[in-house]
Each structure stands twice: as structure tokens, then as C-alpha cells.
Design a protein around this motif. Structure first.
Motif, mmCIF file in Angstrom:
data_model
loop_
_atom_site.group_PDB
_atom_site.id
_atom_site.type_symbol
_atom_site.label_atom_id
_atom_site.label_comp_id
_atom_site.label_asym_id
_atom_site.label_seq_id
_atom_site.Cartn_x
_atom_site.Cartn_y
_atom_site.Cartn_z
ATOM 1 N N PRO B 429 45.122 36.917 40.118
ATOM 2 C CA PRO B 429 43.706 36.534 40.101
ATOM 3 C C PRO B 429 43.042 36.852 41.437
ATOM 4 N N HIS B 430 41.788 37.192 41.372
ATOM 5 C CA HIS B 430 41.032 37.465 42.583
ATOM 6 C C HIS B 430 40.743 36.162 43.317
ATOM 7 N N TYR B 431 40.547 36.252 44.638
ATOM 8 C CA TYR B 431 40.344 35.009 45.378
ATOM 9 C C TYR B 431 39.109 34.256 44.918
ATOM 10 N N MET B 432 38.160 34.992 44.320
ATOM 11 C CA MET B 432 36.952 34.296 43.879
ATOM 12 C C MET B 432 37.197 33.395 42.679
ATOM 13 N N VAL B 433 38.228 33.753 41.886
ATOM 14 C CA VAL B 433 38.464 32.975 40.666
ATOM 15 C C VAL B 433 39.804 32.265 40.729
ATOM 16 N N CYS B 434 40.406 32.214 41.915
ATOM 17 C CA CYS B 434 41.743 31.649 42.042
ATOM 18 C C CYS B 434 41.649 30.334 42.794
ATOM 19 N N ASP B 435 42.416 29.328 42.346
ATOM 20 C CA ASP B 435 42.307 28.037 43.016
ATOM 21 C C ASP B 435 43.530 27.748 43.881
ATOM 22 N N THR B 436 44.429 28.710 44.009
ATOM 23 C CA THR B 436 45.597 28.430 44.843
ATOM 24 C C THR B 436 45.546 29.256 46.126
ATOM 25 N N ASN B 437 46.602 30.006 46.366
ATOM 26 C CA ASN B 437 46.691 30.746 47.615
ATOM 27 C C ASN B 437 45.671 31.886 47.655
ATOM 28 N N THR B 438 44.881 31.931 48.684
ATOM 29 C CA THR B 438 43.861 32.981 48.711
ATOM 30 C C THR B 438 44.141 34.022 49.796
ATOM 31 N N ARG B 439 45.199 33.822 50.552
ATOM 32 C CA ARG B 439 45.389 34.711 51.698
ATOM 33 C C ARG B 439 45.784 36.127 51.285
ATOM 34 N N GLU B 440 46.533 36.212 50.189
ATOM 35 C CA GLU B 440 47.088 37.520 49.871
ATOM 36 C C GLU B 440 46.302 38.280 48.812
ATOM 37 N N GLN B 441 45.117 37.775 48.474
ATOM 38 C CA GLN B 441 44.371 38.469 47.424
ATOM 39 C C GLN B 441 43.066 38.989 47.976
ATOM 40 N N ARG B 442 43.194 39.899 48.908
ATOM 41 C CA ARG B 442 41.988 40.341 49.599
ATOM 42 C C ARG B 442 41.453 41.668 49.081
ATOM 43 N N HIS B 443 41.727 41.987 47.842
ATOM 44 C CA HIS B 443 41.145 43.247 47.386
ATOM 45 C C HIS B 443 39.669 43.034 47.062
ATOM 46 N N GLY B 444 38.943 44.146 47.003
ATOM 47 C CA GLY B 444 37.484 44.058 46.941
ATOM 48 C C GLY B 444 36.968 43.416 45.676
ATOM 49 N N LEU B 445 35.666 43.183 45.687
ATOM 50 C CA LEU B 445 35.037 42.547 44.539
ATOM 51 C C LEU B 445 34.713 43.551 43.448
ATOM 52 N N GLY B 446 34.707 44.834 43.831
ATOM 53 C CA GLY B 446 34.295 45.886 42.894
ATOM 54 C C GLY B 446 35.052 45.827 41.582
ATOM 55 N N LEU B 447 36.375 45.742 41.658
ATOM 56 C CA LEU B 447 37.184 45.739 40.440
ATOM 57 C C LEU B 447 37.047 44.427 39.683
ATOM 58 N N LEU B 448 36.884 43.332 40.435
ATOM 59 C CA LEU B 448 36.700 42.035 39.775
ATOM 60 C C LEU B 448 35.459 42.085 38.893
ATOM 61 N N ILE B 449 34.391 42.674 39.442
ATOM 62 C CA ILE B 449 33.145 42.769 38.677
ATOM 63 C C ILE B 449 33.352 43.613 37.424
ATOM 64 N N VAL B 450 34.087 44.731 37.595
ATOM 65 C CA VAL B 450 34.347 45.589 36.436
ATOM 66 C C VAL B 450 35.064 44.773 35.352
ATOM 67 N N LYS B 451 36.044 43.997 35.771
ATOM 68 C CA LYS B 451 36.784 43.163 34.808
ATOM 69 C C LYS B 451 35.852 42.151 34.151
ATOM 70 N N GLN B 452 35.046 41.487 34.990
ATOM 71 C CA GLN B 452 34.140 40.462 34.456
ATOM 72 C C GLN B 452 33.155 41.068 33.463
ATOM 73 N N ILE B 453 32.651 42.240 33.799
ATOM 74 C CA ILE B 453 31.675 42.872 32.906
ATOM 75 C C ILE B 453 32.346 43.238 31.584
ATOM 76 N N ALA B 454 33.559 43.814 31.674
ATOM 77 C CA ALA B 454 34.275 44.179 30.447
ATOM 78 C C ALA B 454 34.513 42.937 29.599
ATOM 79 N N GLU B 455 34.918 41.853 30.254
ATOM 80 C CA GLU B 455 35.202 40.631 29.499
ATOM 81 C C GLU B 455 33.942 40.054 28.859
ATOM 82 N N SER B 456 32.826 40.158 29.551
ATOM 83 C CA SER B 456 31.606 39.614 28.961
ATOM 84 C C SER B 456 31.143 40.456 27.768
ATOM 85 N N HIS B 457 31.780 41.621 27.561
ATOM 86 C CA HIS B 457 31.474 42.448 26.391
ATOM 87 C C HIS B 457 32.656 42.505 25.431
ATOM 88 N N GLU B 458 33.526 41.510 25.488
ATOM 89 C CA GLU B 458 34.749 41.460 24.660
ATOM 90 C C GLU B 458 35.608 42.705 24.860
#
Lengths: 241, 495
Positions: B429-458
Motif C-alpha cells: 500500500p502507498h503511504y497515503m493509504v497505509c496505516d502502518t509503517n510509512t518509511r519504506e513506501q516512498r514511491h511517487g503519487l503518480g502510480l497511486l493516482i493511476v490505481k485510484q482512477i482505475a478503481e473508481s472506474h471498476e
């Protein structure tokens, strides 16, 4: 470089942030714009507009004594000239509201100076046509007013579809216009299934504008994506580099 | 809800069954008890046997000794009277004084039905006399007038059956009444409980036998609603906070970008200073993208981004996104190759135009960000038919049941990523949507957004390696097949 005709246009800049005004003014001046006035509030903007009679207004949305949307409505009552928003408010509803009020463009901060200049130039070119409306290509000139190509002293008329396609390409000269956008320009709302017709029309346009239609230099294909018009001189832009 | 009547039915059935069981047990017990309390044989039989045991001898009538002993052991006295003279022919040794030895016919009729001196009397007919047995007082209770109406006895089985069926009908009526009554009061409560997980507010009338239950249910619903409201408020506050911060950064960042861009092209600066300015421009451009991404990601995460879906042609949309990038890429370090099949001109999807364009742009930008020395970006749109409608594969489900899906693929021939990173990008999980360890998930938001957009379109996103050697991402979106059919028809018409 911009043509003197465009450079002489009167620009009104409204933003509550003096530092930002200074910066935008310096960018515009560097580009060659000569007539620029600024205002930091709605009241000041209205007053300046009365005195200055601007030909393009660049407005911020959030102002100390009102908002840019209201200001635009008031300015539109006084004169019909193009306006664009330059604001930190990037929400879709703000954009829709701006366009709904008749804005010619909506730019969200932070912005690249080049992009701002490009958009301003595009709006000015669209809104204020020069006396000489000829588009100069490598092998000919296009008179969009009369919808004809002037090639070696010969005047070749353009068909309605050819004119629509060339206009769309000219508006985005130097940039790729996608197949879909061209189909939409020529065939309207339901532009699907015209890809072959488009190719036929492009072939005919090339026969009219290119010296050697099988080796096009002015209307080039970008494989799979679309076409690009390469103009030597566009109205509004001097290519005297 | 179906389980409740079933439960009640079962409960009542158990009740009925136990009633019948109790009845059967009681009857059995009664039979056992009466049988246990009856002597070896009935008093009437004893009297008959005693009468038959009388023997006439020369000395007169005599009773067999066994019978005498038996009677004595039970404290029973006996008198044998002559049929014709009605006088005692014989009597037992033990005989109360009050017992007469001469009888009249009416006396005989009376004692046969009743008692002598409170001793219950039983009689039996002998060869030429009548045996009268007197049992000890209070050893038997006798019904003095044992006669019933003949018709009543004759119709007794019918009457019993009628009464039994009337009873059964009554029990059934009580059952139905109780059942419907109970159901009526249980139904709103059950419906209320069913509404709870759907997040709907529940407000029941607190009356009747289950009022306490309704009260607690109302309370629970109230609490859940309040929690939901608080949560939504918190999410909105978080998204608004991010929106506010990013808004406030925009104007100062504009100035940084604007002046840096001017310095970048300044004729008065040295080459190296211009390079520094251009680094500022590049980095502020990254901050700008980050702000936009952060804002959109938080809105998508907290469901605050309106998704305006309309029927669009994915091919045209992706082509436009690609053309926009080529138009912007001045120095040509990131050429874009369009790899879509020429025959695929329409790929209908029902989606938010801006969001899908944003997702594609993010992927192209992603390739650029990770390949500073330049790379070729390969973009394609294709249609993937469902594997098989009957197969319940994930791909099948993603393809809107059986319609198949539109695959938008953005790949590059750049440096690529390791298997480990691909695994992380796909599953961690990305640090923005993760409630545990956030230190090791420092990849960009770009891909998270792509995932979120895909999910919002099933839809879904597949992150992996490109066939061209670099990084590759596929966005899978459900096809809008009805529209495609319609369009095919139109195309055939026009062509």
C-alpha cells in the motif's frame, strides 16, 4: 517572436499579490508586450478598465474585495474582449464556472511562463486578426479568409472539408492535431469511422499545398497519432529569426 | 429475514412435540399406576371365583381352604346365600356382627351396587347361591349408579375424535396467532439489523414486547451514524487541509517558476548560472506535479473527487494525451511511439474523460521522470475479450462480467525496475493509504493516482516490465459494449 501587431495589444492584469504581478509583467515585457496595466482589486480593475480599455484581461479568482468571476461579469458588461483566468483555484467546478462565464482560457498556478505566453498569444491571434491573413507555407500561401491556396500565382479553391481541416491544423500550427480532433473538426459530433475519408482529404490538401505531395514538408504525418502543419510564417508571429 | 419465521416455526414445533410427548408419558404413567395398584385380580373376579369354589358336602356348603386362606389374608369376609331362601348357607369365620345372614331381594340389589357397613361389597354367582364378599373399609370406592345413556356410549369414539380435532385446531390457531404476532414485532427489528451494515439510519418504534430491543437498536444506529459522520468529517477535513495547503503553495511556486524560467533564458547570466536556474525550473515543475497529484490522490482516496462518467472513445483520448506530450516535448528526448492497431479506431468506455487522461499522462510523465537521459515511450490501446464468461477469473470479473475490457498500455525502453520493486508497486500500500509503517513506501503519487482512477472506474492496473526492456503499466477498463455495437452499425451505414 510576436508580430508588432500582437505586441501592441493592451493587456490588463489583475491579481492581489504584487510580487506575482511584477513577475508576470516582467515575463510579458520580456516577450515584447508593450501595453500592460495591473490592478490588485476588483475596484481598481474596474477603474483601470474604464481608462485603459484593455484588449485582453488576465484575472485572478480570489481578490480582496470580491472574486474574479464577478469581476469578469462586470468587465464583460463594459466591453467584449477576451479574458483568461490565472488562479490558484484548480477545482473542476471553478474551471467550469469560469468557462461558463465566457472565459477564453483557465490557467491554474503554478504555471510555466512559456505556457502562459503561448496561451495569451493564441487567444490574441484568434481574437484579433491581422490585415494580412495569409499563412505562409514552404511551397504556397493559404488565404483562410477566402478559403483558397495561392501556389505559383495560381488560386486553388479549398472545399469545405479541406478548409475545416486546414483551419484546425493552422490553429495548432507546429503541434500535432490528432486524427480524432481532425475528424471532429470536419465531421462534427459523431466523428467515428471517418479515418479513411480523412486520409483521402489530407491527400487532396497535399496535392494543393505541397510542391511534392508524395514527400510532404508542410503537412506532415505523425504516425498513428495525427498530422502537423508546419508554417513558415503565421499571422501574429514573426519568424524572422 | 427468512430465518426468523423458520426459527419461530421450529420453536413452536418443538413446543407442540413436547406437549404430545408429555401427554403420552402421562397416559403411560397412569396406565402403569392403575395396573400397579390393582390386586392380582379384580374384586368381581375374586367374588366369582369364591362362588365357584363352594362345594356342597354332607355337612353343608364348604369353601376350599386355599380360597379361605386367601380371603383371610386380605381381611375379606364372605357370605354365601341360597338362591331360593335368601338365607346364608355359609359364611367365613371372620364376619362383622352387623352383616345380616338373611336378605331380601331389595337388600341384595342394594348391596351389590354399594356397601354393607361401609365395606365395599362384590358378588359372584355360584351354582345355587350368591357369594357376597365384603372388602375392608376404604379399600375400594364404588360407583353406585353406573349407567350411561346408550347413545352417548355409542358415539363416544366420534365425540373423542371431534374433541381431539377441536383441540388440534385450537392449538394450531394459537400457534398461528402467536407466530404472526411474534413475527410482526420481530420483523421491524430484523429489518433494522439488516439496515445497520448498509450504513442506513435505523429508527424503530419502541413499543410492544420487544421495545427494549428496539431501543438498543436505535441507540446502536445512532452511534454508528454519528461515527460515520465523524469519519466523513475527518476525511473531508484531511482532504480540505491538503487542498488548502496545495492552494497556498501555488502562488509562491508560480513566482519561483516564473523567475527561474526567465533566468534560465537570461542573456546576462553565465552558462553555469543558467543551468542552475534551469534546475530550479525542473524541480519546481516537479513540486507543481506533486501538489496536483497530492490533491487529486487525497480527493480520490476520500471520495471527494466527482467522477463524471460519459461515453468516450479511449483511442481518441489516449491519442490526444500522447499528442499533448509530443507537442510539449521540445527537445525530443522522449519520443512517443503509437502502437495501437490501425484497425482499432473506436474503443468505447464509460469514464471520466479528465481522469483517464490524467492517468495516461501520469504514466507517460512517470516514464520521463525515471529516465532522465531520455527514453522512447510506447503507447497502445487494445481490446481484450473475456477469457470465457463461465470462468470466474479476475480478468473476467474486471471485464464487466462478459463484455471484455479496454487495455491502455504505456511502456518504455528505459532503465526499468527490479522484480522486487514490481512486487512492491503492485501490492504494497502507498503511504497515503497505509496505516502502518510509512518509511519504506516512498514511491511517487503518480502510480497511486493511476490505481485510484482505475478503481473508481471498476478497472485495474497491472504494473510490470515492458516488452521493450523498460517499465510498463497496463490500465484495464471495462468496455462499454452496447455503444460499440451501435457504433459498428453506424459505421457500416456510413462507409
Amino acid at each position: 517572436m510576436l508580430s508588432d501587431y500582437i505586441k501592441r495589444k493592451r493587456l490588463l492584469l489583475v491579481d492581489d499579490e504584487p510580487d506575482l504581478l511584477d513577475m508576470v509583467v516582467s515575463i510579458l515585457k520580456e516577450e515584447g508586450y508593450e501595453n500592460i496595466r495591473t490592478a490588485q482589486s476588483v475596484a481598481e480593475a474596474l477603474k483601470t478598465a474604464d481608462e485603459f480599455d484593455p484588449e485582453l484581461a488576465i484575472l485572478d479568482v480570489m481578490l480582496p474585495d470580491g472574486d474574479g468571476f464577478g469581476l469578469m461579469e462586470k468587465l464583460k458588461e463594459k466591453g467584449d474582449y477576451p479574458m483568461l483566468f490565472l488562479t490558484a483555484r484548480g477545482e473542476d467546478e471553478d474551471k467550469f464556472r469560469g468557462f461558463g462565464l465566457g472565459a477564453d482560457d483557465y490557467m491554474v498556478k503554478p504555471f510555466l511562463p512559456k505556457e502562459l505566453l503561448f496561451r495569451i498569444a493564441a487567444i490574441l491571434r484568434r481574437s484579433y486578426k491581422e490585415e494580412d491573413p495569409l499563412v505562409k507555407l514552404s511551397g504556397c500561401e493559404i488565404d483562410l479568409e477566402r478559403a483558397e491556396v495561392i501556389k505559383g500565382g495560381e488560386h486553388i479553391p479549398l472545399t469545405a472539408k479541406e478548409f475545416a481541416l486546414l483551419s484546425a491544423l493552422y490553429r495548432n500550427a507546429g503541434r500535432i492535431v490528432t486524427i480524432d480532433a481532425l475528424c471532429e473538426a470536419a465531421w462534427g459530433d459523431n466523428p467515428y469511422g471517418y479515418e479513411n475519408s480523412l486520409m483521402a482529404h489530407i491527400r487532396r490538401i497535399r496535392e494543393k499545398i505541397e510542391k511534392n505531395p508524395s514527400k510532404p514538408v508542410s503537412l506532415v504525418t505523425v504516425k498513428g497519432l495525427g498530422y502537423k502543419l508546419i508554417a513558415e510564417r503565421q499571422p501574429g508571429i514573426d519568424h524572422k529569426v | 429475514m427468512k430465518s426468523i419465521p423458520k426459527l419461530i416455526r421450529r420453536f413452536v414445533l418443538i413446543l407442540l412435540l413436547s406437549i404430545f410427548l408429555f401427554l403420552a408419558l402421562n397416559v403411560g404413567f397412569l396406565i402403569f399406576y392403575t395396573v400397579g395398584h390393582s390386586t392380582n385380580r379384580g374384586p368381581w373376579t375374586a367374588a366369582q371365583e369364591a362362588a365357584e369354589s363352594m362345594e356342597q358336602t354332607e355337612a353343608g356348603y364348604v369353601m376350599s381352604e386355599e380360597m379361605q386362606a386367601e380371603l383371610e389374608s386380605d381381611n375379606i369376609w364372605a357370605v354365601y346365600i341360597d338362591n331360593s331362601s335368601l338365607k346364608a348357607l355359609w359364611h367365613s369365620d371372620y364376619l362383622p356382627d352387623t352383616v345380616p345372614l338373611v336378605y331380601t331381594a331389595s337388600e341384595i340389589a342394594s348391596i351389590t351396587r354399594g356397601y354393607i357397613d361401609d365395606c365395599p361389597i362384590f358378588t359372584g354367582a355360584g351354582e345355587d347361591g350368591l357369594m357376597i364378599l365384603g372388602y375392608p373399609q376404604k379399600s375400594f370406592w364404588k360407583h353406585m349408579y353406573p349407567s350411561w345413556d346408550y347413545q352417548m356410549i355409542e358415539s363416544a369414539p366420534k365425540t373423542a375424535l371431534t374433541v381431539l380435532s377441536a383441540n388440534i385446531v385450537l392449538v394450531l390457531l394459537i400457534y398461528i396467532g402467536a407466530n404472526t404476532g411474534l413475527l410482526r414485532s420481530v420483523r421491524p427489528i430484523v429489518e433494522g439489523i439488516q439496515r445497520l451494515p448498509e450504513g442506513e439510519p435505523v429508527s424503530l418504534k419502541e413499543r410492544g414486547i420487544l421495545s427494549e430491543l428496539a431501543f438498543h437498536l436505535n441507540k446502536t444506529s445512532e452511534m454508528l451514524q454519528s461515527q460515520k459522520y465523524q469519519l466523513r468529517k475527518k476525511d473531508a477535513a484531511r482532504a480540505n487541509w491538503i487542498a488548502g495547503v496545495s492552494h497556498d503553495i501555488r502562488t509562491p511556486l508560480s513566482m519561483v517558476m516564473g523567475y527561474a524560467a526567465q533566468l534560465e533564458n537570461s542573456e546576462y547570466l553565465r552558462e553555469e548560472d543558467r543551468k542552475k536556474a534551469s534546475a530550479i525550473v525542473r524541480q519546481s515543475h516537479r513540486i507543481k506535479n506533486l501538489i496536483n497529484d497530492l490533491n487529486l490522490a487525497s480527493k480520490l482516496e476520500y471520495n471527494m473527487q466527482p467522477v463524471v462518467r460519459e461515453e468516450i472513445n479511449a483511442v481518441a483520448l489516449v491519442r490526444q494525451a500522447a499528442a499533448d506530450f509530443i507537442n510539449m516535448d521540445v527537445d525530443g528526448r522522449y519520443p512517443i511511439e503509437w502502437e495501437t492497431d490501425e484497425n482499432l479506431t473506436v474503443c468505447p468506455i464509460c469514464a471520466d474523460k479528465e481522469l483517464i487522461k490524467r492517468a495516461v499522462s501520469n504514466l507517460i510523465q512517470n516514464s520521463m521522470n525515471h529516465n532522465e537521459d531520455g527514453c522512447t515511450v510506447y503507447i497502445s490501446v487494445s481490446v481484450s475479450q473475456p477469457v470465457c464468461p463461465s470462468e470466474n477469473t479476475e480478468a473476467g470479473r474486471k471485464g464487466a462480467d462478459s463484455n471484455g475490457y479496454c487495455v491502455i498500455s504505456v511502456e518504455d525502453d528505459g532503465t526499468g525496475v527490479s522484480d522486487e520493486e514490481i512486487e512492491k508497486l503492485n501490492h504494497a500500500p502507498h503511504y497515503m493509504v497505509c496505516d502502518t509503517n510509512t518509511r519504506e513506501q516512498r514511491h511517487g503519487l503518480g502510480l497511486l493516482i493511476v490505481k485510484q482512477i482505475a478503481e473508481s472506474h471498476e478497472g485495474s492496473v497491472e504494473i510490470g516490465r515492458s516488452g521493450h526492456g523498460g517499465f510498463g503499466v497496463k490500465i484495464l477498463l471495462p468496455l462499454d459494449i452496447a455503444r460499440k455495437k451501435e457504433q459498428n452499425k453506424e459505421q457500416n451505414f456510413y462507409v
